[in-house]
Design a protein around this motif. Structure first.
Motif, mmCIF file in Angstrom:
data_model
loop_
_atom_site.group_PDB
_atom_site.id
_atom_site.type_symbol
_atom_site.label_atom_id
_atom_site.label_comp_id
_atom_site.label_asym_id
_atom_site.label_seq_id
_atom_site.Cartn_x
_atom_site.Cartn_y
_atom_site.Cartn_z
ATOM 1 N N LEU A 1 0.834 -1.203 0.000
ATOM 2 C CA LEU A 1 0.000 0.000 0.000
ATOM 3 C C LEU A 1 0.872 1.258 0.000
ATOM 4 O O LEU A 1 0.782 2.090 -0.901
ATOM 5 C CB LEU A 1 -0.907 -0.029 1.235
ATOM 6 C CG LEU A 1 -1.930 1.088 1.357
ATOM 7 C CD1 LEU A 1 -2.934 1.072 0.232
ATOM 8 C CD2 LEU A 1 -2.682 0.961 2.686
ATOM 9 N N HIS A 2 1.727 1.378 1.022
ATOM 10 C CA HIS A 2 2.560 2.581 1.141
ATOM 11 C C HIS A 2 3.842 2.413 0.337
ATOM 12 O O HIS A 2 4.678 1.571 0.673
ATOM 13 C CB HIS A 2 2.927 2.831 2.613
ATOM 14 C CG HIS A 2 1.727 3.072 3.472
ATOM 15 N ND1 HIS A 2 0.934 4.178 3.349
ATOM 16 C CD2 HIS A 2 1.177 2.334 4.462
ATOM 17 C CE1 HIS A 2 -0.046 4.122 4.231
ATOM 18 N NE2 HIS A 2 0.075 3.005 4.913
ATOM 19 N N MET A 3 3.967 3.206 -0.720
ATOM 20 C CA MET A 3 5.177 3.160 -1.551
ATOM 21 C C MET A 3 5.440 4.564 -2.091
ATOM 22 O O MET A 3 4.505 5.347 -2.248
ATOM 23 C CB MET A 3 4.975 2.208 -2.745
ATOM 24 C CG MET A 3 4.823 0.754 -2.377
ATOM 25 S SD MET A 3 4.582 -0.292 -3.832
ATOM 26 C CE MET A 3 2.941 0.181 -4.349
ATOM 27 N N PRO A 4 6.698 4.879 -2.395
ATOM 28 C CA PRO A 4 6.983 6.181 -2.990
ATOM 29 C C PRO A 4 6.521 6.228 -4.452
ATOM 30 O O PRO A 4 6.167 5.199 -5.027
ATOM 31 C CB PRO A 4 8.510 6.283 -2.891
ATOM 32 C CG PRO A 4 8.982 4.876 -2.841
ATOM 33 C CD PRO A 4 7.908 4.073 -2.181
ATOM 34 N N ASN A 5 6.553 7.422 -5.009
ATOM 35 C CA ASN A 5 6.187 7.690 -6.422
ATOM 36 C C ASN A 5 4.706 7.422 -6.721
ATOM 37 O O ASN A 5 3.954 8.341 -6.949
ATOM 38 C CB ASN A 5 7.082 6.921 -7.383
ATOM 39 C CG ASN A 5 8.545 7.285 -7.189
ATOM 40 O OD1 ASN A 5 8.862 8.453 -6.965
ATOM 41 N ND2 ASN A 5 9.436 6.309 -7.229
ATOM 42 N N LEU A 6 4.323 6.154 -6.742
ATOM 43 C CA LEU A 6 2.903 5.835 -6.925
ATOM 44 C C LEU A 6 2.565 4.745 -5.918
ATOM 45 O O LEU A 6 3.142 3.650 -5.975
ATOM 46 C CB LEU A 6 2.645 5.348 -8.363
ATOM 47 C CG LEU A 6 1.192 5.016 -8.718
ATOM 48 C CD1 LEU A 6 0.299 6.264 -8.654
ATOM 49 C CD2 LEU A 6 1.101 4.410 -10.120
ATOM 50 N N ASP A 7 1.653 5.031 -4.994
ATOM 51 C CA ASP A 7 1.351 4.037 -3.946
ATOM 52 C C ASP A 7 0.361 2.978 -4.458
ATOM 53 O O ASP A 7 -0.078 3.025 -5.614
ATOM 54 C CB ASP A 7 0.863 4.729 -2.667
ATOM 55 C CG ASP A 7 -0.502 5.380 -2.827
ATOM 56 O OD1 ASP A 7 -1.147 5.204 -3.879
ATOM 57 O OD2 ASP A 7 -0.933 6.077 -1.892
ATOM 58 N N ILE B 1 -3.727 0.782 -8.221
ATOM 59 C CA ILE B 1 -4.961 0.036 -8.467
ATOM 60 C C ILE B 1 -5.948 0.880 -9.294
ATOM 61 O O ILE B 1 -6.624 0.370 -10.188
ATOM 62 C CB ILE B 1 -5.568 -0.430 -7.123
ATOM 63 C CG1 ILE B 1 -6.499 -1.603 -7.323
ATOM 64 C CG2 ILE B 1 -6.316 0.621 -6.390
ATOM 65 C CD1 ILE B 1 -6.925 -2.224 -6.019
ATOM 66 N N ARG B 2 -5.986 2.183 -9.008
ATOM 67 C CA ARG B 2 -6.907 3.056 -9.773
ATOM 68 C C ARG B 2 -6.489 3.120 -11.240
ATOM 69 O O ARG B 2 -7.329 3.092 -12.133
ATOM 70 C CB ARG B 2 -6.931 4.459 -9.150
ATOM 71 C CG ARG B 2 -7.674 4.452 -7.815
ATOM 72 C CD ARG B 2 -7.851 5.830 -7.219
ATOM 73 N NE ARG B 2 -8.530 5.712 -5.935
ATOM 74 C CZ ARG B 2 -8.002 6.044 -4.764
ATOM 75 N NH1 ARG B 2 -6.787 6.548 -4.701
ATOM 76 N NH2 ARG B 2 -8.686 5.883 -3.643
ATOM 77 N N LYS B 3 -5.183 3.177 -11.483
ATOM 78 C CA LYS B 3 -4.694 3.204 -12.868
ATOM 79 C C LYS B 3 -4.999 1.877 -13.571
ATOM 80 O O LYS B 3 -5.410 1.845 -14.722
ATOM 81 C CB LYS B 3 -3.190 3.471 -12.892
ATOM 82 C CG LYS B 3 -2.852 4.949 -12.720
ATOM 83 C CD LYS B 3 -1.378 5.210 -12.985
ATOM 84 C CE LYS B 3 -1.002 6.662 -12.741
ATOM 85 N NZ LYS B 3 -1.440 7.565 -13.795
ATOM 86 N N VAL B 4 -4.771 0.770 -12.854
ATOM 87 C CA VAL B 4 -4.993 -0.560 -13.447
ATOM 88 C C VAL B 4 -6.458 -0.745 -13.833
ATOM 89 O O VAL B 4 -6.762 -1.277 -14.903
ATOM 90 C CB VAL B 4 -4.544 -1.673 -12.463
ATOM 91 C CG1 VAL B 4 -4.960 -3.048 -12.968
ATOM 92 C CG2 VAL B 4 -3.041 -1.619 -12.249
ATOM 93 N N ARG B 5 -7.337 -0.280 -12.963
ATOM 94 C CA ARG B 5 -8.770 -0.458 -13.235
ATOM 95 C C ARG B 5 -9.251 0.384 -14.427
ATOM 96 O O ARG B 5 -10.356 0.182 -14.921
ATOM 97 C CB ARG B 5 -9.596 -0.120 -11.977
ATOM 98 C CG ARG B 5 -9.397 -1.135 -10.833
ATOM 99 C CD ARG B 5 -9.801 -2.533 -11.230
ATOM 100 N NE ARG B 5 -9.638 -3.505 -10.143
ATOM 101 C CZ ARG B 5 -9.100 -4.707 -10.301
ATOM 102 N NH1 ARG B 5 -8.673 -5.100 -11.485
ATOM 103 N NH2 ARG B 5 -9.002 -5.539 -9.291
ATOM 104 N N GLU B 6 -8.412 1.328 -14.850
ATOM 105 C CA GLU B 6 -8.776 2.129 -16.035
ATOM 106 C C GLU B 6 -8.269 1.483 -17.324
ATOM 107 O O GLU B 6 -8.567 1.956 -18.417
ATOM 108 C CB GLU B 6 -8.152 3.532 -15.924
ATOM 109 C CG GLU B 6 -8.858 4.434 -14.924
ATOM 110 C CD GLU B 6 -8.102 5.727 -14.683
ATOM 111 O OE1 GLU B 6 -7.061 5.948 -15.332
ATOM 112 O OE2 GLU B 6 -8.550 6.509 -13.837
ATOM 113 N N MET B 7 -7.461 0.418 -17.197
ATOM 114 C CA MET B 7 -6.876 -0.214 -18.386
ATOM 115 C C MET B 7 -7.770 -1.350 -18.855
ATOM 116 O O MET B 7 -8.073 -2.256 -18.072
ATOM 117 C CB MET B 7 -5.487 -0.792 -18.047
ATOM 118 C CG MET B 7 -4.485 0.248 -17.627
ATOM 119 S SD MET B 7 -2.967 -0.590 -17.090
ATOM 120 C CE MET B 7 -1.939 0.810 -16.696
#
Lengths: 132, 138
Positions: B71-77, B82-88
């Motif tokens: 969950l907690h990660m730098p740059n893109l958490d 998950i939000r980006k993936v669900r748009e693909m």
């Protein structure tokens, strides 16, 4: 292989603890470091979750109250008192010592553990009361 | 690809004969290594991303069966990922498991709303991770 991964964990954790030490040094010399609370919070959070997987079963007990206290300090951007900084340094030294002796699991400063836990638990309680 | 080849691939996948591909995303090297080791031992193909931003390079249309992310990660958490993936289109239905120290109910709810399939708390034992993956892939 598992031993190699454990060594990776020790190396990784030690680097993060060194970042905290560097942050504390800067903070102590009045070179304000607003990122310090975040670094401490994230490092304690990681150690809490990963430590037991590599044989450091006692890490959650000590890291959880510090994580919780620093989460508050990080989110509220509160100033870190000298006492908090001192106790944080002691915790970092304690964890570093335990990581450098991974097979004993009982650092020489073990007796200090309960005092440090109590300090940060009290701080959490104080933060919660202030927040309420 | 001829229909007969497609059918054969489907059969192999259905019977778990063909290796499934797992994308693991975590900023902690030791966690990446332990998950990678656990999954490769069980015959999974593993792709590794060091944060959400890094993981996006693998989401280029190649077949991936499941994503396991911190969950907690730098740059893109993890939530951003998950939000980006669900748009693909290619990955909008892919199972995504969170592997995290975070246990707050509010965060779990946020993750669920973003499209997470499940949640595994660190520290984890390999058997629990494997059982969660096989349950989701079944």
């Amino acid at each position: 292989m598992i031993k190699e991964i454990r060594n990776t964990f020790i190396k990784e954790a030690s680097l993060n603890l060194e970042l905290i030490e560097q942050g504390i040094q800067k903070y102590s010399s009045n070179d304000s470091n607003p990122e310090l609370a975040e670094i401490v919070y994230r490092t304690m959070h990681t150690l809490k979750g990963s430590g037991p997987m590599f044989g450091f079963d006692y890490l959650p007990e000590i890291t959880q109250p510090i994580e919780k206290a620093y989460q508050y300090l990080f989110q509220t951007e509160a100033e870190l008192s000298e006492e908090v900084i001192t106790k944080t340094s002691e915790v970092v030294a304690f964890i570093k010592e335990s990581l450098s002796n991974p097979d004993t699991h009982l650092p020489e400063s073990w007796g200090k553990k309960s005092v440090l836990i109590e300090f940060f638990n009290n701080l959490c309680q104080l933060n919660a009361e202030t927040h309420d | 690809m001829p229909d007969s080849t497609n059918s054969l691939i489907k059969l192999l996948i259905d019977f778990n004969i063909m290796a499934k591909t797992v994308l693991i995303v975590d900023d902690s090297e030791s966690i990446r290594e332990v998950v990678n080791f656990t999954l490769q031992n069980e015959g999974y193909e593993v792709l590794v991303g060091v944060d959400g931003e890094d993981a996006l390079q693998y989401l280029d249309g190649r077949p991936i069966d499941i994503i396991i992310t911190d969950l907690h990660m730098p740059n893109l958490d993890g939530l951003g990922l998950i939000r980006k993936v669900r748009e693909m289109d290619a990955y909008k239905h892919i199972p995504i498991l969170f592997l995290t120290t975070e246990s707050q109910a509010a965060k779990k709810m946020e993750a669920k709303q973003a499209g997470a399939t499940g949640w595994i708390i660190k520290p984890f034992v390999p058997a629990k991770l494997l059982s969660a993956i096989s349950r989701v892939l079944r």
